[in-house]
Scaffold this active site. Sequence first.
Site, mmCIF file in Angstrom:
data_model
loop_
_atom_site.group_PDB
_atom_site.id
_atom_site.type_symbol
_atom_site.label_atom_id
_atom_site.label_comp_id
_atom_site.label_asym_id
_atom_site.label_seq_id
_atom_site.Cartn_x
_atom_site.Cartn_y
_atom_site.Cartn_z
ATOM 1 N N ALA A 1 -17.159 -3.774 49.817
ATOM 2 C CA ALA A 1 -16.495 -3.031 48.900
ATOM 3 C C ALA A 1 -16.416 -1.657 49.455
ATOM 4 O O ALA A 1 -17.251 -1.328 50.046
ATOM 5 C CB ALA A 1 -17.363 -3.017 47.771
ATOM 6 N N CYS B 1 -20.226 6.272 58.404
ATOM 7 C CA CYS B 1 -19.713 7.454 58.029
ATOM 8 C C CYS B 1 -20.937 8.255 58.046
ATOM 9 O O CYS B 1 -20.688 9.526 57.341
ATOM 10 C CB CYS B 1 -18.818 7.619 56.863
ATOM 11 S SG CYS B 1 -19.802 7.165 55.409
#
Length: 459
Positions: free
Chosen positions: A112, A232
Amino acid sequence: MNVKIEELYSRYQSIIPDFKIFLEYLQIPLYPSFRVNTIKVAPEKIFNLLKELKLTPLKFYSEGFSLNQRFPLGNHWTHQVGLIYAQEIASMIPAIILEPKPNETILDLCAAPGSKTTQIAQLMKNKGLIVANEVNKKRISGLIHNVKRCGLLNEVVISLPGERIGNILPDYFDRVLIDAPCSAEGTIRKSRAVLYHWGLKNIQKMSRIQKGLIVSGFKALKSGGTLVYSTCTIAPEENEGVIDYLLKKFPEAEVLPITIPGFKIRAGITHWQNESFDQRVKMCSRILPQDNNTAPFFVAKITKRGIPHLRPGFQGRIEFNERIIENLYRRFEIAKENFSNYAIFQRQNAFFISTCEVYSFFELPCIRKGLELGWIYDDVLKPDNDFIQIFGKGVKKNFVEIEEWELKRFLSGESIRTQSSLDGFVVLLFKDLPIGVGRINDKEIKSTIKPSRRIKSPE
């Protein structure tokens, strides 16, 4: 706790030589970027559909573009119908590094909202099998929304703790992507939210989770296969530290070099505070904002040494509902041979289409397989809009060409007047692209766009 940007990132000053420039870039908001969804449209057609925007092609990725202006891409009609996917530039890198091929079996362990799942699928040319796993039930709906919007035929959606999959399906996948949950320090150029939840305890917690995920993903990888691990965030505990942990645990694990022509990357670090990492983590890649004007990112490419074992093939029958294909041909003259290598099957009141590899995946309980083809109402087939955007390019009858103002009314859920003598379900074409299915009744085309996919009504 709200911390200042300088305070949050000061711990990384020793591993970023141009730290001052790094801080300056972190405080500059990013311009939008996107990739063309080649499952539905060719990149060269996008310029004509986004003519009001200033597009710059990405040097390293022919399907990616950046904008030279602020613009809410997610609200544009091309995004709503799935012709483009708004995605940060650095976020496109992991799927490119993975190098997926058609007809392979691929695992996206933390899927997701589907950005990388859908990118992998288009790099696979919508063939083979990609298993998209998401453990967070609240995020499943967003994942399904995006795989449907992008028209995936080769996806299976499952929901299991990622740490379990390696034991359930050992040596199963040709490639594995682990875009791991992380402390998200790299999202600062998009949102200041990280300033409110950042903390060393969170970094340590994420590192423990990531180690469990990479062990599971590596177990699920075939010998000779490729695993890409990405985050990230900037914290070495969540990046090189995780790769170092894998290398120590599995002697057969090997780090592969990464090269991206036209895109600057920096080597992984081998020392952090009082800890030393395996020298091979130098081949990992750090992406810093000042190098390519992107968000910060970390990517590692791993392989498993050994001889791959062949898996027994599916022994059952691939379901193929010929009546539905005949119905499509009679109504729209869409060539029957377009469907010869797919499974066509019914689930509850809907008919689905998928690759044969998707249909034959029964090892785990699945939430979703393939794409809705359509529904039967009073012996009449109503095709799905995303399906028709892929397979409607060869439509030869019962179609209506529309102008841009009509397109926007249709996509906002409004009816449009027509002089056509046709009746019933028709395919709407805009600039030779099939956009969706409308129903003509008394010189009026009624929209079939669901509320969740509608654009803002034109004024």
